[in-house]
Design an enzyme around this catalytic site. Structure first.
Site, PDB file in Angstrom:
ATOM      1  CG  ASP A   1      35.800  28.834  29.397  1.00  0.00           C
ATOM      2  OD1 ASP A   1      35.493  27.983  28.536  1.00  0.00           O
ATOM      3  OD2 ASP A   1      35.576  28.702  30.604  1.00  0.00           O
TER       4      ASP A   1
ATOM      5  CB  VAL B   1      47.513  21.775   8.880  1.00  0.00           C
ATOM      6  CG1 VAL B   1      48.168  21.855   7.512  1.00  0.00           C
ATOM      7  CG2 VAL B   1      47.471  23.144   9.541  1.00  0.00           C
TER       8      VAL B   1
ATOM      9  NE  ARG C   1      44.615  34.773  35.550  1.00  0.00           N
ATOM     10  CZ  ARG C   1      45.271  35.454  34.635  1.00  0.00           C
ATOM     11  NH1 ARG C   1      45.896  36.545  34.961  1.00  0.00           N
ATOM     12  NH2 ARG C   1      45.283  35.060  33.383  1.00  0.00           N
TER      13      ARG C   1
ATOM     14  NE  ARG D   1      45.578  36.096  27.894  1.00  0.00           N
ATOM     15  CZ  ARG D   1      46.687  35.574  28.444  1.00  0.00           C
ATOM     16  NH1 ARG D   1      47.806  36.270  28.492  1.00  0.00           N
ATOM     17  NH2 ARG D   1      46.675  34.359  28.961  1.00  0.00           N
TER      18      ARG D   1
ATOM     19  CB  ALA E   1      45.385  17.178  14.302  1.00  0.00           C
TER      20      ALA E   1
ATOM     21  CG  ASP F   1      40.756  27.489  32.942  1.00  0.00           C
ATOM     22  OD1 ASP F   1      40.923  26.934  31.838  1.00  0.00           O
ATOM     23  OD2 ASP F   1      40.998  28.684  33.140  1.00  0.00           O
TER      24      ASP F   1
ATOM     25  CG  HIS G   1      61.962  17.155  53.877  1.00  0.00           C
ATOM     26  ND1 HIS G   1      62.434  16.024  54.505  1.00  0.00           N
ATOM     27  CD2 HIS G   1      61.338  16.730  52.765  1.00  0.00           C
ATOM     28  CE1 HIS G   1      62.117  14.973  53.791  1.00  0.00           C
ATOM     29  NE2 HIS G   1      61.445  15.367  52.729  1.00  0.00           N
TER      30      HIS G   1
ATOM     31  CB  THR H   1      44.055  26.587  28.828  1.00  0.00           C
ATOM     32  OG1 THR H   1      44.437  26.992  30.153  1.00  0.00           O
ATOM     33  CG2 THR H   1      42.718  25.876  28.921  1.00  0.00           C
ATOM     34  CB  ILE H   2      48.845  24.740  31.340  1.00  0.00           C
ATOM     35  CG1 ILE H   2      48.842  26.116  32.013  1.00  0.00           C
ATOM     36  CG2 ILE H   2      49.773  24.704  30.151  1.00  0.00           C
ATOM     37  CD1 ILE H   2      50.095  26.381  32.828  1.00  0.00           C
ATOM     38  CG  ASP H   3      45.126  27.741  33.999  1.00  0.00           C
ATOM     39  OD1 ASP H   3      46.333  27.465  34.051  1.00  0.00           O
ATOM     40  OD2 ASP H   3      44.684  28.889  34.147  1.00  0.00           O
TER      41      ASP H   3
ATOM     42  CG  HIS I   1      55.126  32.521  32.249  1.00  0.00           C
ATOM     43  ND1 HIS I   1      55.162  33.409  33.301  1.00  0.00           N
ATOM     44  CD2 HIS I   1      54.021  32.818  31.534  1.00  0.00           C
ATOM     45  CE1 HIS I   1      54.120  34.213  33.214  1.00  0.00           C
ATOM     46  NE2 HIS I   1      53.416  33.886  32.155  1.00  0.00           N
TER      47      HIS I   1
ATOM     48  N   GLY J   1      46.519  32.197  26.472  1.00  0.00           N
ATOM     49  CA  GLY J   1      47.808  31.630  26.917  1.00  0.00           C
ATOM     50  C   GLY J   1      48.159  30.386  26.116  1.00  0.00           C
TER      51      GLY J   1
ATOM     52  NE  ARG K   1      51.442  30.240  29.078  1.00  0.00           N
ATOM     53  CZ  ARG K   1      51.076  31.505  29.306  1.00  0.00           C
ATOM     54  NH1 ARG K   1      50.292  31.796  30.316  1.00  0.00           N
ATOM     55  NH2 ARG K   1      51.459  32.467  28.507  1.00  0.00           N
TER      56      ARG K   1
HETATM   57  P1  ADP Z   1      41.655  32.063  27.062  1.00  0.00           P
HETATM   58  O1  ADP Z   1      41.156  31.790  25.702  1.00  0.00           O
HETATM   59  O2  ADP Z   1      42.862  31.247  27.409  1.00  0.00           O
HETATM   60  O3  ADP Z   1      40.560  32.024  28.106  1.00  0.00           O
HETATM   61  P2  ADP Z   1      41.595  34.983  27.190  1.00  0.00           P
HETATM   62  O4  ADP Z   1      40.499  35.052  28.201  1.00  0.00           O
HETATM   63  O5  ADP Z   1      42.756  35.907  27.343  1.00  0.00           O
HETATM   64  O6  ADP Z   1      42.261  33.536  27.081  1.00  0.00           O
HETATM   65  O7  ADP Z   1      40.914  35.225  25.771  1.00  0.00           O
HETATM   66  C1  ADP Z   1      41.665  35.186  24.589  1.00  0.00           C
HETATM   67  C2  ADP Z   1      41.091  36.172  23.598  1.00  0.00           C
HETATM   68  O8  ADP Z   1      39.759  35.792  23.266  1.00  0.00           O
HETATM   69  C3  ADP Z   1      40.950  37.602  24.119  1.00  0.00           C
HETATM   70  O9  ADP Z   1      42.140  38.330  24.016  1.00  0.00           O
HETATM   71  C4  ADP Z   1      39.904  38.155  23.180  1.00  0.00           C
HETATM   72  O10 ADP Z   1      40.445  38.481  21.915  1.00  0.00           O
HETATM   73  C5  ADP Z   1      38.987  36.946  23.007  1.00  0.00           C
HETATM   74  N1  ADP Z   1      37.888  37.062  23.969  1.00  0.00           N
HETATM   75  C6  ADP Z   1      37.937  36.858  25.298  1.00  0.00           C
HETATM   76  N2  ADP Z   1      36.741  37.105  25.891  1.00  0.00           N
HETATM   77  C7  ADP Z   1      35.915  37.494  24.896  1.00  0.00           C
HETATM   78  C8  ADP Z   1      34.551  37.891  24.860  1.00  0.00           C
HETATM   79  N3  ADP Z   1      33.795  37.937  25.950  1.00  0.00           N
HETATM   80  N4  ADP Z   1      34.033  38.214  23.657  1.00  0.00           N
HETATM   81  C9  ADP Z   1      34.787  38.140  22.526  1.00  0.00           C
HETATM   82  N5  ADP Z   1      36.082  37.793  22.523  1.00  0.00           N
HETATM   83  C10 ADP Z   1      36.645  37.460  23.670  1.00  0.00           C
HETATM   84  O1  F6P Z   2      45.708  30.390  31.291  1.00  0.00           O
HETATM   85  C1  F6P Z   2      46.974  29.870  31.481  1.00  0.00           C
HETATM   86  C2  F6P Z   2      47.780  30.754  32.411  1.00  0.00           C
HETATM   87  O2  F6P Z   2      49.101  30.253  32.407  1.00  0.00           O
HETATM   88  C3  F6P Z   2      47.256  30.856  33.841  1.00  0.00           C
HETATM   89  O3  F6P Z   2      47.580  29.750  34.643  1.00  0.00           O
HETATM   90  C4  F6P Z   2      47.916  32.109  34.309  1.00  0.00           C
HETATM   91  O4  F6P Z   2      47.170  32.698  35.348  1.00  0.00           O
HETATM   92  C5  F6P Z   2      47.908  32.975  33.087  1.00  0.00           C
HETATM   93  O5  F6P Z   2      47.816  32.094  31.980  1.00  0.00           O
HETATM   94  C6  F6P Z   2      49.126  33.828  32.955  1.00  0.00           C
HETATM   95  O6  F6P Z   2      49.020  34.527  31.778  1.00  0.00           O
HETATM   96  P1  F6P Z   2      50.122  35.495  31.159  1.00  0.00           P
HETATM   97  O7  F6P Z   2      50.477  34.905  29.842  1.00  0.00           O
HETATM   98  O8  F6P Z   2      49.425  36.791  30.979  1.00  0.00           O
HETATM   99  O9  F6P Z   2      51.271  35.568  32.092  1.00  0.00           O
END
Ligand code: ADP
Ligand code: F6P
Length: 322
Positions: free
Chosen positions: A105, A26, A173, A74, A24, A131, A218, A127-129, A252, A13, A255
């Protein structure tokens, strides 16, 4: 120094401040004598060789922009061994000997796998979360919170005019940080987060009735995406209290938008640090913030960390917003 040509990509995301991080990376890379290429659409672009040479001007006029100039995606293929191998081969073919991955992550798991396949990677938390357990801060969090606060302040105007209850969903989430901080800032009567179980009667209805008795007319109930169900909650609140209730999902909008000062500065510092690590032949590291300092950790270790939810702050929020 082994690295001569580095690549930068954004993955998962998007988050406001990603552009400042790209800038930065680049600028630091070029100033330090490296060649820098941008990869479009995260790991998808790496697999397909969708890259372009970047110069100092490639990142002009982006520091104030939300989104990511490199686009993001993704990439399910990258979760498979063959996909990672294909991307590593593509890097070798392009002469790329280091990759900076800006994402969450999931993206770091990919960075770890790509490092294992022989291409040194460094992660930057975007990431905005908020997390990412290993880091007390992720790029985009501050902007998203401020956007949510601005939107809910607007909602409050109309909620107050009509003596209503607004049940508002903010993103997150698995992580309630955005809901918690935003909830405190807007004075939400109740904040529901995935980390803490709630009781509808005790935590919503009884609190609303109590504040009603002291003159409040309210209400804002703030709900993290991971808890969800705002339509049903609004309906139940209206049925139980007789107070007209409306559900709003911010979605969104949180975001996008121009990054705050904090996101721009943290992103700039983290981007620079990522290049320094690659120049020092470091690999499989993630840049994180701990005790307000920017440091780096082994990605594999960072991915195993857990961070407890700030229950003390959660309690304070509910003590005050009554
Ligand atoms: P975020 O990086 O925000 O957590 P995602 O979980 O959607 O977002 O992961 C982004 C991309 O990173 C995935 O579409 C995939 O290409 C890669 N990725 C995620 N999990 C794995 C994993 N366990 N092993 C290898 N690549 C991964
Ligand atoms: O990881 C950031 C986030 O905005 C979460 O807060 C949310 O659950 C998710 O991405 C939504 O992702 P998508 O881009 O698939 O709508």
């Amino acid at each position: 120094m082994r690295a001569k040509k580095i690549a930068v990509l954004t993955s998962g995301g998007d988050a406001p401040g990603m552009n400042a991080a790209i800038r930065a990376v680049v600028r630091s890379g070029l100033q330090d004598g490296l060649d820098v290429v941008g990869v479009r659409r995260g790991y998808t672009g790496l697999l397909n060789g969708d890259v372009f040479e970047m110069n100092l001007r490639s990142v002009s006029d982006i520091i104030h922009r939300g989104g990511t100039m490199l686009y993001t995606a993704r990439c399910p293929e990258f979760r498979e061994k063959e996909g990672v191998q294909k991307a590593a081969n593509k890097c070798r073919e392009l002469g790329v000997d280091g990759v900076v991955v800006i994402g969450g992550d999931g993206s770091f798991r990919g960075a770890r796998d790509l490092t294992d396949a022989g291409i040194p990677c460094i992660g930057i938390p975007g990431t905005i979360d908020n997390d990412i357990a290993s880091s007390e801060y992720t790029i985009g969090f501050d902007t998203a919170m401020n956007t949510a606060v601005e939107m809910i302040d607007r909602l409050r105007d109309t909620t107050e005019s009509h003596d209503r209850c607004s049940v508002v969903e903010v993103m997150g989430r698995r992580c309630g940080d955005l809901a918690l901080q935003t909830g405190i800032a807007v004075g939400a009567t109740t904040i529901l987060v995935p980390e803490v179980e709630y009781d509808f009667q005790r935590d919503i209805i009884d609190r609303m009735r109590f504040t009603q008795k002291t003159g409040k007319k309210h209400f804002i109930i703030l709900v993290a995406e991971g808890v969800g169900g705002v339509d049903a909650l609004a309906k139940s609140i209206q049925e139980q209290t007789g107070i007209e209730s409306r559900a709003t999902v911010l979605g969104h909008v949180q975001r996008g938008g121009s990054p705050t000062l904090r996101d721009r500065v943290v992103a700039s510092e983290m981007g620079n640090r990522a290049v320094e690590l690659l120049k020092a032949d470091k690999e499989n590291r993630v840049i994180v913030m701990q005790n307000s300092k920017i440091i780096d950790l082994d990605i594999t270790e960072a991915l195993q960390m857990t961070r407890p939810f700030n229950v003390d702050l959660y309690r304070v929020a509910h003590k005050i917003s009554i």
